[in-house]
Design a protein around this motif. Structure first.
Motif, PDB file in Angstrom:
ATOM      1  N   ALA A 116       0.653  -1.120   0.099  1.00  0.00           N
ATOM      2  CA  ALA A 116      -0.110  -0.115   0.397  1.00  0.00           C
ATOM      3  C   ALA A 116       0.953   1.113   0.032  1.00  0.00           C
ATOM      4  O   ALA A 116       0.612   2.490   0.483  1.00  0.00           O
ATOM      5  N   PRO A 130      -4.548  -6.512  13.169  1.00  0.00           N
ATOM      6  CA  PRO A 130      -5.672  -5.443  12.483  1.00  0.00           C
ATOM      7  C   PRO A 130      -6.221  -5.505  11.277  1.00  0.00           C
ATOM      8  O   PRO A 130      -6.341  -6.628  11.133  1.00  0.00           O
ATOM      9  N   GLU A 189      -7.758  -4.525   8.531  1.00  0.00           N
ATOM     10  CA  GLU A 189      -6.770  -4.343   7.276  1.00  0.00           C
ATOM     11  C   GLU A 189      -7.099  -5.470   6.476  1.00  0.00           C
ATOM     12  O   GLU A 189      -7.539  -6.482   7.105  1.00  0.00           O
ATOM     13  N   ALA A 210      -7.143  -0.145  12.070  1.00  0.00           N
ATOM     14  CA  ALA A 210      -6.926   0.407  11.130  1.00  0.00           C
ATOM     15  C   ALA A 210      -5.686   1.051  10.726  1.00  0.00           C
ATOM     16  O   ALA A 210      -5.800   2.361  11.479  1.00  0.00           O
ATOM     17  N   ALA A 269      -6.172   1.980   5.172  1.00  0.00           N
ATOM     18  CA  ALA A 269      -7.236   1.106   5.487  1.00  0.00           C
ATOM     19  C   ALA A 269      -8.600   1.280   6.183  1.00  0.00           C
ATOM     20  O   ALA A 269      -9.665   0.042   6.223  1.00  0.00           O
ATOM     21  N   ASP A 270      -9.101   2.559   5.894  1.00  0.00           N
ATOM     22  CA  ASP A 270     -10.037   3.497   6.317  1.00  0.00           C
ATOM     23  C   ASP A 270     -11.212   2.592   5.996  1.00  0.00           C
ATOM     24  O   ASP A 270     -12.592   3.048   6.493  1.00  0.00           O
ATOM     25  N   TYR A 273     -11.325  -0.108   3.976  1.00  0.00           N
ATOM     26  CA  TYR A 273     -11.503  -1.575   4.577  1.00  0.00           C
ATOM     27  C   TYR A 273     -12.083  -1.802   5.677  1.00  0.00           C
ATOM     28  O   TYR A 273     -13.238  -2.537   6.398  1.00  0.00           O
ATOM     29  N   GLN A 274     -12.217  -0.792   6.742  1.00  0.00           N
ATOM     30  CA  GLN A 274     -12.288  -0.479   8.414  1.00  0.00           C
ATOM     31  C   GLN A 274     -14.337  -0.181   7.818  1.00  0.00           C
ATOM     32  O   GLN A 274     -15.349  -1.161   8.762  1.00  0.00           O
TER      33      GLN A 274
END
Length: 549
Positions: free
Chosen positions: A234, A313, A315, A345, A349-350, A352-353
């Motif tokens: 990422a 995590p 993610e 997160a 990865a916001d 995805y959260q």
């Protein structure tokens, strides 16, 4: 002995994972003197209080900007001129060529040591940020071998901005070559260099090994190269930059493994990775990372409702989406089941959260307490005491230490069969394939529905973790490893007695501070009239890997 601990981070606090490990190591080996060399630390960084036991000194990298900056007026600022500049540029050109050209890996180590020698005395960081360095990278990317890798017209073809970013990142990686640590009052007089967690922390140990013959031992609880590769998934850099940096860390890891006298991974799984990256199997000793929680009491009574505690995590590779899909299946069998989610997160990865939270709300809209997001746990014991089963569903596998601390709670563990999970959990928990919600739901239901089995597996897991991850066995292992390394090493290059500062004279009383020929040379120069301390010889036996057999 005088042990130089080399770390990439700033001064590790005792409460951190790395700082806690340093503290346990130094406290468990009171017969040795330790010095911490922190690459990322600066004069402005607060020194942790209290200092780890037996840690005589903390050394920073010398600049007020650490590895991330080098302002004007610092010891690393300035420039190279004349012959030194030409030599440094030639070495830098060879090093970059080794990173971008197929088949050029063998030129990495000679170029690295030549660059360190040419930059000795300061000025190297300024050169590595200059226009000449940018021209070197652009020229290497235009070479036939490199262009064949990118392909004409490819979206990965390097641009000017890529060269600017790559030069900046590569200069930060090479800055340890200019750290003021290679004199007779520092690494040159150490008996052993001990690099923690690989990465850039190995660089000073390699230079000390090359210049002074100081033996090097590398401890990796989490393989630096593997974590770098994961982190670049990422990363905001384009492919040419990522390829250049990954090649640097890959070749640095290979050189570190080849030059280290001993390598101590935290699991047999990591041992296989190190062998794949070029490490000599005969030099590897598995030493499990001890934890002080091995002596802590087990968790108390379970909650009234059947409760799962998920940790990891938040993610895409963390396994939370798999856990939520498995929980949908589990609620069909156990409508009162509860899932507590503990994790954060990472950057990027916001989205995805948010998807995971939306999926959690859809599991049972009538019961908002069915799935609870509780954030990262400050104290793991608070997580384990509020659940009956602990779940780790990440596709990358949980760290061995995290699994061990969960097992020490006395709660049974369900984990994906990835990484070191099979090695750590063994027969005391349930392992399921990664990204398989049905298998995960079946394993959780089997434990939540059988109190006797939960108690049996939880107690067995606690005993296993106490055996593998107690603090004392780890300290005992390193005591034997230090002796094994030094007893089989020819010793550092002799340093003339008149070059050793008077403040450093006490180190002569250390048992392995100098090889025998040093004392003969010292007497010949009339600089020392006392006899060398007598100590028994003999090669220390090779310790058996922890958990073997």
């Amino acid at each position: 002995m005088r042990i130089a601990l080399l770390t990439e981070s700033a001064f590790p606090a005792a409460r951190s994972v790395e700082g806690g490990w340093c503290d346990r190591l130094t406290r468990g080996l009171p017969e040795h003197d330790f010095e911490l060399y922190a690459l990322g630390a600066t004069r402005r960084d607060p020194v942790p209080e209290p200092l780890p036991a037996r840690l005589r000194q903390l050394r920073h990298s010398g600049s007020t900007g650490g590895l991330s900056g080098c302002p004007a007026g610092s010891p690393l600022a300035g420039g190279l001129h004349g012959l030194r500049r030409r030599r440094a540029l030639a070495a830098y050109r060879e090093l970059v060529a080794a990173l971008v050209e197929p088949g050029g890996a063998d030129g990495f180590a000679p170029a690295l040591y030549a660059l360190a020698e040419a930059g000795r005395g300061g000025g190297l960081p300024a050169l590595l940020r200059s226009g000449a360095a940018i021209a070197v990278v652009e020229e290497a990317w235009r070479s036939p071998g490199a262009r064949g890798t990118f392909g004409p017209g490819s979206v990965g073809e390097p641009l000017v901005r890529d060269a600017l970013v790559a030069v900046d990142l590569l200069e930060r990686c090479l800055r340890p070559l200019s750290a003021p640590w290679y004199g007779s009052d520092a690494l040159a007089s150490a008996d052993v260099c001990h690099a923690l967690d690989g990465g850039l922390g190995v660089l000073p140990g390699l230079i000390a090994r090359h210049d002074h013959g100081t033996p090097l031992i590398i401890t990796e609880h989490s393989l630096h190269l593997r974590e770098r590769a994961r982190g670049y998934r990422a990363a905001p850099y384009r492919w040419p930059v990522r390829a250049l940096l990954l090649a640097f860390f890959r070749l640095l890891a290979r050189e570190g493994y080849q030059q280290a006298g001993l390598i101590t991974p935290g699991s047999a799984y990591d041992r296989r990775w190190q062998i794949h990256c070029g490490a000599d199997p005969a030099a590897i000793r598995v030493v499990y990372q001890g934890t002080e929680r091995a002596d802590s009491p087990a968790a108390e009574a379970e909650p009234d409702l059947p409760t799962l505690a998920w940790s990891g995590p938040i993610e895409p590779y963390g396994g939370l989406a798999t856990m939520l899909r498995a929980f949908v299946e589990l609620r069909r069998r156990m409508p009162r089941a509860v899932l507590r989610i503990h994790g954060e997160a990472p950057a990027g990865a916001d989205a995805y959260q948010r998807r995971c939270r939306e999926l959690a709300r859809l599991i049972d809209p009538r019961d908002p307490q069915a799935v609870v997001f509780e954030g990262a746990a400050v104290e793991p014991a608070s997580v384990y005491g509020r659940a009956g089963v602990l779940v780790f569903s990440g596709a990358n596998g949980a760290s061995p230490r995290l699994l061990a601390e969960a097992m020490l709670s006395g709660r049974p563990v369900v984990a994906t069969d990835t990484g070191a999970a099979r090695e750590v959990v063994g027969p005391t928990g349930l392992l399921v394939p990664a990204e398989d919600p049905r298998a995960l739901a079946a394993a959780c239901a089997a434990l939540l529905g059988d109190a006797e089995r939960r108690s049996r597996l939880g107690n067995a897991g606690r005993l296993r973790a106490q055996e593998l991850y107690a603090v004392e066995p780890a300290a005992t292992a390193f005591r034997a490893l230090y002796l094994e390394l030094v007893s089989g090493w020819p010793g550092p290059s002799p340093v003339r007695p008149d070059t050793v500062p008077a403040t450093r004279q006490p180190f002569a009383r250390q048992p392995f501070a100098r090889p025998a020929d040093y004392w003969v040379a010292a007497d010949a120069h009339g600089a020392r009239d006392q006899a060398a301390p007598a100590h028994g010889g003999g090669r220390v036996g090779v310790p058996v890997e922890a958990g073997a057999g």
